[in-house]
Design a protein around this motif. Structure first.
Motif, PDB file in Angstrom:
ATOM      1  N   ALA A   1     -21.371 -33.222  22.144  1.00  0.00           N
ATOM      2  CA  ALA A   1     -21.713 -32.109  23.026  1.00  0.00           C
ATOM      3  C   ALA A   1     -22.822 -31.273  22.417  1.00  0.00           C
TER       4      ALA A   1
ATOM      5  N   ALA B   1     -17.636 -29.502  28.826  1.00  0.00           N
ATOM      6  CA  ALA B   1     -17.962 -30.174  27.573  1.00  0.00           C
ATOM      7  C   ALA B   1     -17.657 -29.293  26.373  1.00  0.00           C
TER       8      ALA B   1
ATOM      9  N   PRO C   1     -16.490 -36.028  19.826  1.00  0.00           N
ATOM     10  CA  PRO C   1     -16.939 -35.474  21.106  1.00  0.00           C
ATOM     11  C   PRO C   1     -17.652 -34.141  20.941  1.00  0.00           C
TER      12      PRO C   1
END
Lengths: 308, 286, 544
Positions: C13, A110, C9
């Motif tokens: 996160a 991630a 994104p």
């Protein structure tokens, strides 16, 4: 594809055999046995113990017996932890390492992949420099430094998270961060490198020339081939992650496989070490097979065998 | 992009020189390594001179980076320790680079059954218990530094081989490789001139990633008794010792860690420059 | 492609990470405070026990747990470990000190409700001594008549051994010779009883490593019962309701955490996860002694840290060389600046606290004398001194001491020793097979008597890893063992120790201290010479 998979699974048998055999020889060559202790056991005691564990037979006999048991999935008793079998120890410790490794991997992916991609899109920009500096810091900071720093800050200074242990969910956070950090840094750098390999390629220019949006070009054409080095790296890395890290498990007092394996080697716990080697070898084979399948899917050129 | 023979060294240097960060990195690396190589001349104290009464003292004008728990000058120990660590970093990485790239390229380029066998050998080596391997090496062959390189090389090339293989598998299907094959070039020539130059990016990056691993691995190997023995030291050992006492004497962790980080940053810039200089696809840019 | 398209994104996160972090936040009650309220003691226990069978175990970490689960004939007082009634409510000793008769208490019960009988003890002693079990601590019972012969297989009838059970509540033990510390010996795990039906239910009684020691199976007679055993994580014991002295036990449970790394254990303590640590990192002692003295406990501990000389190899086969090496060491500096735990420098081998004994002979430190001795051995100023190696097992503390010694020898004697650090089993292998020149070692007494320190140096003794042998020393030690008169016995030990110091096959450095951090809510936790803390006397004061 099915033939390829079956073929590869068949290949794990010689791999396991070779690994076990080499490990068997190695551990017997190491000085000191499982019952070498600070206080000398009497010669009689050692004899009894050797007889009990079948260590008084000639080594080839022990080897054949071990392989025979292995075929039945029996990894034997631990020499150090007298009332437990190696099967039990793996059954106890692997789920712990798997959980920790999976969390760390999730964190690493991630953080690492988006960071690497962003950096690659604007090489030498401020973004890139910031991300890569952070990644380099992550790489040059070993986990035995990062872990204590996190503990000092989050546990001792702020009192938010436990310093060690493996009982509740908050216990998982710091070990997963510590374990994942260096992998995040690796992945960031490798995905940047992989993207930079692909971005200047002709087909990317062609796609852009066709008028595809920037994001579409990346997602459809660049991402897959650009991730090849990351995926190649991930096979062994994941196998290592899910079978536990000695350093991180020790730092956070996590009852996982990694510390068992290393401590087993120090204790000359022959059956424990061999059992872990067998298990680890199987996991490595599985993940590397997974990687090869993934690589083939990502880029048809990558198929080593025509018949996939 | 078509057939791109590797550049000749003078052009390489020419291209590398234009990369300013790389030049700076090279200068820093040169500084660090010469300070270590000539440590006996630069170090203010002998690295093993103890002063038990002094013990661990914070940085001062007398001891610029402070002293360790036995009252030894940290700067002197760092300079001397760099000799081991730089040697290990360079040699260990080179060993893993040469074996890993050669093995991976051959495996990927050939493909098929040979690829299978070669990669399964890698699988076997991955799973061996490293600590036991080191102990056995030490006991069978005795303690020496060459063995340490062998031990490091034995583990560190594996991932490199897998990465290179992955890249080569992809590249060998490229039109320019096919073209070279049709033209009847030897496989060795194709591999070295056409395939390898195109995997240079990930290789350089992974190589720069390998250096810190190798330097820290040395500390573990020394811990097992094979590597450096006290009172000698190395960056890896100093960082390890520093981490042991970081709650009490933070400077013992910070300075060795900072020096390693500095060396890595420099190395990384050099790596970037090298990659840009070597990679045929960056030919017209910079 | 603009970077901002990827912020989505990335932000996601970051949010996830923040969410995970905040899950653990908030002002929680620290585990020690909750545990103090619930009467649960959280103990650092240094290492994962290899088993909980009292007849198999050898280590301190194992004893710490087993002593909560089982109780011998005699228990130990909380402050001085003085013998007090345990499974036996009373006992008598014959006039010549060789026959002990114990009366078991009527209300002594196993944790499954069975009565504790003399037959249980007979079974346990027989099992402990049986050659088939091969217990490493069988020698602890050798003071009893014919026990050694039975263990070595020269007699096979257990009835000939000095253990008798005239009736179900009487245990009679006949000794070869009076043992002044015999009652203290009975608190050692090798004398603990085990529950025969439980052991039989899980396999042959002399098979090691059967499942009888697992939670759910374990049956004991101690103040606590085994509740959970999560390997590598923790072991939990909870109070045993059928224990005869249940009223005195104030703790409801004890959790043992096998944290081997001293710093990590200390951080767990600081984070409020432990009441008591197994040790203290040596560089942190000065911090605690100056800023948190109320937490720090440094107590005399019955152990000695020393170096072995391999007397079978030149130049260490020359007593002058050994003495020169020993005399040129500044022990005061080592304990003050290197070990830093309040240890006492060791000028003899037997530490203080081994009964009422103290050595009459003393090593001297004298650098000039050491140089003279070395010169007379043929190495004036260290010239021509062969290069010898100093072996130690890898640990920071050992490495520091070894480096200090090396420096002292270089400056005082002009000799250079090579430091060799080895992994533990390699180190053991090399010392046991005399493949070393000088090696570090340590010894913790099994019981508070000089015998546990001096009988190891007899010729061919299992732990005498020096190759040293002295006939007169052997005679004195064996005479002392059989000597009924306490003063005479002490005198012989003193003569033996004088020989040991004169000949110097070993070089004592310092006497150990047990080190721990103890939370302020813990009460009844006293300094004892064997670092044992009988748990039934320990209690917690919440908010203390």
């Amino acid at each position: 594809m099915k033939r390829f998979l079956l073929g590869r699974i068949a290949q794990t048998v010689p791999v396991l055999w070779a690994t076990v055999t080499i490990a068997f020889v190695l551990i017997r060559l190491a000085p000191g046995g499982p019952f070498t202790d600070e206080r000398n056991y009497t010669a009689e005691s050692i004899q009894r113990l050797n007889a009990h564990y079948g260590l008084d037979d000639p080594v080839p006999v022990q080897y054949v017996r071990y392989l025979g048991r292995l075929l039945h999935g029996d990894l034997g008793p631990s020499f150090k932890y007298a009332n437990r079998t190696v099967n039990e120890i793996i059954a106890d410790t692997f789920p712990v390492s798997l959980q920790l490794g999976a969390l760390a991997l999730l964190f690493a992916l991630a953080m690492g992949i988006p960071a690497g991609i962003v950096a690659a899109l604007k090489p030498h920009s401020a973004w890139d420099n910031a991300v890569m500096t952070l990644a380099l810091l992550g790489i040059s900071m070993p986990s035995f430094v990062l872990g204590p720093l996190l503990v000092m800050f989050f546990s001792l200074r702020l009192g938010w998270l436990p310093a060690s242990g493996w009982e509740s969910w908050p216990d998982r956070v710091l070990p997963a961060l510590t374990l994942g950090a260096v992998y995040a840094a690796y992945i960031a750098r490798m995905s940047r490198a992989g993207m930079l390999e692909i971005l200047p390629m002709d087909f990317v220019r062609t796609a852009r020339a066709k008028g595809l949006g920037a994001a579409a070009v990346i997602v459809r054409h660049v991402l897959k081939p650009g991730m090849i080095p990351v995926v190649s790296f991930l096979g062994p890395a994941t196998a290592g992650l899910v079978t536990g890290s000695f350093v991180v498990e020790t730092l956070f007092h996590v009852p996982g496989m990694g510390s068992m394996f290393v401590v087993g080697a120090f204790n000359r716990d022959y059956s424990l070490v061999l059992g872990m080697v067998v298990f680890y070898s199987a996991v490595i084979s599985i993940f590397n097979l997974g990687v090869d399948v993934a690589l083939g899917a990502m880029d048809p050129r990558m198929r080593s065998h025509r018949r996939i | 992009m078509t057939l791109q023979p590797a550049r000749t060294p003078p052009r390489l240097w020419h291209r590398f020189r234009r990369h300013r960060a790389a030049i700076a990195g090279l200068a820093v690396l040169g500084l660090i390594s010469s300070a270590s190589v000539f440590a006996p001349a630069f170090a203010p104290y002998p690295p093993d001179a103890q002063n038990l009464e002094l013990g661990a003292a914070a940085p001062s004008t007398e001891h610029l980076l402070g002293t360790d728990v036995l009252g030894r000058d940290l700067l002197s120990r760092l300079l001397h320790g760099g000799r081991i660590s730089l040697a290990v970093g360079v040699c260990g990485t080179l060993v893993s680079l040469i074996i890993g790239v050669g093995y991976g390229a051959l495996s990927g380029y050939t493909g098929g059954r040979l690829d299978d066998i070669m990669m399964r050998v890698v699988d076997v080596l991955y799973a061996l218990p490293f600590a036991v391997l080191v102990i056995v090496l030490m006991v069978v062959f005795g303690r020496n530094l060459v063995l340490m390189f062998v031990a490091i090389g034995a583990v560190e090339w594996l991932t490199m081989a897998r990465i290179v293989r992955g890249q080569v598998l992809a590249i060998r299907q490229e039109p320019y490789v096919k073209a070279a094959q049709v033209l009847g070039f030897s496989h060795a020539r194709i591999l070295f001139l056409h395939v390898l130059p195109n995997v240079i990016g990930p290789v350089v990056v992974y190589t720069t990633l390998t250096v810190p691993r190798v330097i820290l691995l040395e500390a573990f190997i020394s811990f097992l008794g094979l590597g450096v023995q006290p009172p000698m030291s190395s960056w890896g050992l100093l960082i390890r010792e520093g981490a042991e006492t970081m709650d009490s004497f933070p400077w013992l962790m910070v300075f060795p860690g900072a020096e390693l980080a500095l060396a890595l940053f420099a190395l990384n810039f050099v790596g970037d420059g090298l990659r840009d200089a070597l990679d045929p696809r960056f030919a017209g840019k910079t | 492609m603009r970077p901002d398209e990827w912020r989505g994104p990335l932000a996601l996160a970051c949010t996830l990470c923040a969410a995970v972090l905040s899950a653990g936040c908030g002002s929680r009650e620290r585990p020690v405070d909750a545990a103090s309220r619930q009467g649960v003691l959280l103990l650092g226990n240094l290492s994962e026990p290899k088993d909980l069978d009292p007849h198999v175990i050898t280590g301190v970490s194992e004893f710490n747990i087993v002593s909560a689960l089982l109780e011998g004939l005699v228990a130990e007082g909380p402050q001085d470990l003085a013998p007090e009634p345990g499974a036996a409510e009373s006992w008598s000793v014959s006039d010549d000190g060789t026959v002990y008769t114990f009366t078991l208490r009527q209300n002594g019960l196993w944790s499954n409700g069975d009565p504790v009988t003399s037959a249980d003890f007979m079974f346990s002693f027989r099992r402990m001594l049986s050659p088939e079990l091969g217990s490493p601590y069988a020698y602890m019972l050798f003071g009893a008549k014919n026990a050694e012969a039975y263990h070595k297989g020269s007699i096979t009838n257990f009835a000939d051994v000095g253990f008798e059970a005239p009736d179900s509540r009487t245990v009679r033990i006949t000794l070869n010779a009076p043992i002044p510390y015999f009652l203290s010996l009975l608190a050692h795990h090798s004398w603990f009883p085990v529950h025969q039906p439980t052991i039989r239910a899980h396999g042959a009684e002399t098979t090691i490593g059967t499942a009888w020691t697992k939670p759910g199976s374990f049956v004991g007679n101690g103040p606590f019962v085994l509740k959970t055993w999560e390997p590598g994580n923790r072991i939990e014991v909870e109070v045993n309701d059928s224990y005869w002295d249940r009223a005195r036990v104030k703790l409801n449970a004890i959790k043992f955490y096998p944290i081997g790394d001293h710093k990590i254990e200390e951080r767990a303590f600081l984070a409020g996860q432990l009441h008591v640590t197994g040790t203290v990192p040596l560089d942190r002692i000065s911090y605690y002694s100056s800023t948190r003295p109320e937490l720090l406990r440094l107590n005399p501990y019955l152990g000695v840290y020393y170096y072995l000389f391999n007397v079978t190899k030149p130049p260490l086969n020359d007593v002058r060389v050994r003495r020169a090496l020993s005399m040129s060491v500044n022990r005061g500096q080592i304990v003050r600046y290197v070990t830093k735990g309040g240890e006492d420098p060791a000028f003899c081998f037997t530490p203080p606290g081994a009964g009422k004994y103290s050595s009459s002979a003393r090593l001297d430190e004298d650098a000039a004398g050491a140089r003279a001795l070395l010169a007379s051995a043929g190495y004036p100023g260290g010239t021509n001194f062969p290069r010898i190696a100093l072996l130690y097992n890898n640990s920071d503390a050992h490495a520091r001491i070894a480096q200090s010694l090396r420096q002292m020898w270089t400056t005082q004697l002009g000799i250079d020793v090579e430091l060799v650090n080895m992994e533990w089993k390699v180190y053991l292998d090399q010392t046991q097979s005399l493949k070393y020149d000088i090696a570090r070692a340590g010894w913790i007494g099994d019981y508070a008597d000089p015998n546990t320190f001096l009988d190891m140096w007899v010729t061919g003794g299992g732990n005498n890893r020096t190759g040293w042998s002295n006939r007169q020393y052997d005679i004195l030690v064996s005479q002392a063992a059989a000597e009924p008169n306490t003063e005479e016995r002490t005198r012989r030990f003193q003569q033996a120790e004088a020989i040991l110091l004169e000949e110097s096959p070993v070089m004592p450095i310092y006497f150990y201290r047990s080190k721990s951090l103890v939370h302020q809510s813990v009460r009844g936790w006293y300094s004892t010479i064997l670092d044992r803390h009988p748990y039934k006397h320990v209690y917690l004061t919440p908010g203390g």
